[in-house]
Scaffold this motif. Structure first.
Motif, PDB file in Angstrom:
ATOM      1  N   ASP A 243      -2.508   1.924   8.552  1.00 48.33           N
ATOM      2  CA  ASP A 243      -2.874   2.205   7.160  1.00 48.33           C
ATOM      3  C   ASP A 243      -1.743   1.819   6.215  1.00 48.33           C
ATOM      4  OD1 ASP A 243      -5.319   3.168   7.977  1.00 48.33           O
ATOM      5  OD2 ASP A 243      -4.718   5.288   7.909  1.00 48.33           O
ATOM      6  N   ALA A 244      -0.513   2.108   6.622  1.00 43.81           N
ATOM      7  CA  ALA A 244       0.641   1.751   5.790  1.00 43.81           C
ATOM      8  C   ALA A 244       0.756   0.242   5.640  1.00 43.81           C
ATOM      9  CB  ALA A 244       1.923   2.326   6.399  1.00 43.81           C
ATOM     10  N   LEU A 245       0.554  -0.479   6.727  1.00 36.47           N
ATOM     11  CA  LEU A 245       0.622  -1.937   6.664  1.00 36.47           C
ATOM     12  C   LEU A 245      -0.519  -2.507   5.832  1.00 36.47           C
ATOM     13  CD1 LEU A 245       1.584  -2.750  10.373  1.00 36.47           C
ATOM     14  CD2 LEU A 245       3.071  -2.877   8.349  1.00 36.47           C
ATOM     15  N   THR A 246      -1.695  -1.910   5.942  1.00 35.23           N
ATOM     16  CA  THR A 246      -2.827  -2.356   5.128  1.00 35.23           C
ATOM     17  C   THR A 246      -2.503  -2.215   3.644  1.00 35.23           C
ATOM     18  OG1 THR A 246      -4.436  -1.758   6.831  1.00 35.23           O
ATOM     19  CG2 THR A 246      -5.260  -1.960   4.582  1.00 35.23           C
ATOM     20  N   ALA A 247      -1.900  -1.086   3.269  1.00 33.65           N
ATOM     21  CA  ALA A 247      -1.534  -0.857   1.870  1.00 33.65           C
ATOM     22  C   ALA A 247      -0.530  -1.883   1.375  1.00 33.65           C
ATOM     23  CB  ALA A 247      -0.974   0.557   1.709  1.00 33.65           C
ATOM     24  N   LEU A 248       0.263  -2.431   2.296  1.00 32.90           N
ATOM     25  CA  LEU A 248       1.256  -3.452   1.934  1.00 32.90           C
ATOM     26  C   LEU A 248       0.669  -4.864   1.929  1.00 32.90           C
ATOM     27  CD1 LEU A 248       4.287  -2.056   3.976  1.00 32.90           C
ATOM     28  CD2 LEU A 248       4.044  -2.072   1.480  1.00 32.90           C
TER      29      LEU A 248
END
Length: 398
Positions: A360-365
């Motif tokens: 999820d964190a990588l998706t947000a980036l």
């Protein structure tokens, strides 16, 4: 040398569009600009090739409306090399591909050592292209015949190159990787306007004090305004180093500015009143810039051990795992996951570290699904046994 003709009349443009409509398969597209010569990044030549249609060199400056070209290509896939460089100029003329294949990006995903167009054509087809006109002033009219041949050859081989790269992607199991990367490139939003763009002035780090920064700002703005009016690259009018030299010299008069040997360029003397007025505005402005500006940037990794030791440990644990996976996949690490994405995730990880939360964190980036599939588990495994701080520091100046 073949005789190539620039299409700059409506009748020739209509003929080209009819031919492209009747052509088959994807369409090779390239754009020539005049970077370093003109202020704008507009297209000064658009090259299009389609099998069973031929190659067409279109002068976009000659036409108010290029919609017939978009309609002629229809829903066919566009083949570009380094598409992110050409798409903004194409969009400026309302030309937007429904799908793309990027031969440079495909070559990177495949792990090719050389990814320039000439190298990709040579490695794929055994054809050697000369690239001597890549930095030419394409706003020149008329365009020399040698330049036209160069421009045509930039697109005529693209469908054949695509065929080779498609087969390689399938063989390496990277077809879906490429599809996601191409779509991300095609749909990527333009970068927002930069705050205080004058701070890009090369050598500005030498300038000290808010008042001197105000002078530098006004000189940059004056040059920018004149460059836009003249449609000339700002650096060709007065180089950055000359603007900074004028600030550092602090001339006491217009004559002193004129006598400054480091203040040179094609417009340094002819527009002396303009530059002196800018200096005076900076010296009297009530709007004084800050010496340092907070940005959403992280400290350099070498400083992490002192600034955020937990993040430093996370980065050092995860980085070699991501690099090893990239090596297994046969591609550069930055194509598997950009260093900035990994650093930001290490600097401020999810409260509860799981492959899903890391994903999820990588998706947000901005990471793509395939990148998350390949890296989230590795990163989570690297992070999970390391100590976490209750509240990690926020990004600061680099």
């Amino acid at each position: 040398m073949s005789d190539y003709v620039v299409i700059d009349t409506l009748s020739a443009f209509d003929d080209a569009c009819r031919a492209l409509t009747a052509g088959t398969g994807p369409v090779g597209v390239d754009v020539e600009r005049a970077s370093g010569f003109r202020y704008s990044q507009r297209a000064y030549l658009i090259q299009v090739f389609r099998r069973d249609a031929g190659v067409f060199l279109i002068d976009p400056i000659a036409f108010d409306d290029l919609a017939p070209l978009q309609q002629a290509i229809g829903d066919a896939e566009w083949i570009l090399h380094a598409a992110s460089q050409d798409l903004p100029s194409l969009r400026e003329r309302d030309l937007a591909p429904p799908r793309i294949f990027d031969t440079e990006l495909a070559s990177r995903l495949l792990g090719h050592e050389r990814v320039g167009l000439a190298a990709v054509v040579e490695d794929s087809l055994g054809i050697v292209l000369k690239k001597e006109h890549s930095a030419a002033d394409w706003s020149t009219r008329p365009l020399p015949e040698a330049w036209l041949e160069y421009a045509a050859l930039d697109v005529v081989h693209l469908p054949d190159v695509q065929d080779v790269l498609v087969a390689e992607l399938a063989e390496q199991g990277k077809t879906e990787f490429a599809r996601q990367e191409f779509e991300a490139t095609r749909t990527r939003a333009p970068k927002p306007p930069r705050e205080d763009p004058w701070r890009r002035l090369s050598g500005l780090h030498q300038v000290r004090g808010a008042r001197n920064l105000a002078v530098a700002r006004e000189l940059w703005l004056a040059r920018e305004e004149f460059a836009q009016q003249q449609d000339v690259s700002p650096g060709r009018l007065v180089p950055d180093r000359s603007l900074v030299a004028a600030v550092l010299a602090a001339p006491e008069s217009k004559g002193a500015l004129a006598g400054l040997s480091a203040f040179n360029g094609r417009a340094s003397r002819s527009q002396l009143d303009r530059w002196w007025a800018a200096i005076e505005r900076g010296r009297t402005s009530d709007d004084l810039p800050r010496q340092r500006v907070a940005r959403d940037t992280l400290p350099p990794p070498r400083a992490w051990a002192d600034r955020n030791p937990e993040a430093d440990a996370r980065l050092k644990a995860a980085k070699p795992l991501v690099e090893a996976r990239a090596e297994e996949l046969g591609m550069p690490t930055e194509n598997l996951l950009t260093p900035d994405m990994l650093r930001r995730t290490a600097w401020q990880p999810p409260a509860e570290i799981t492959p899903e939360s890391v994903g999820d964190a990588l998706t947000a980036l901005g990471a793509r699904a395939w990148q998350i599939d390949e890296t989230a588990q590795l990163i989570a495994d690297a992070f999970v046994d390391l100590p976490q701080t209750e509240e990690d520091p926020s990004p600061t100046d680099s």
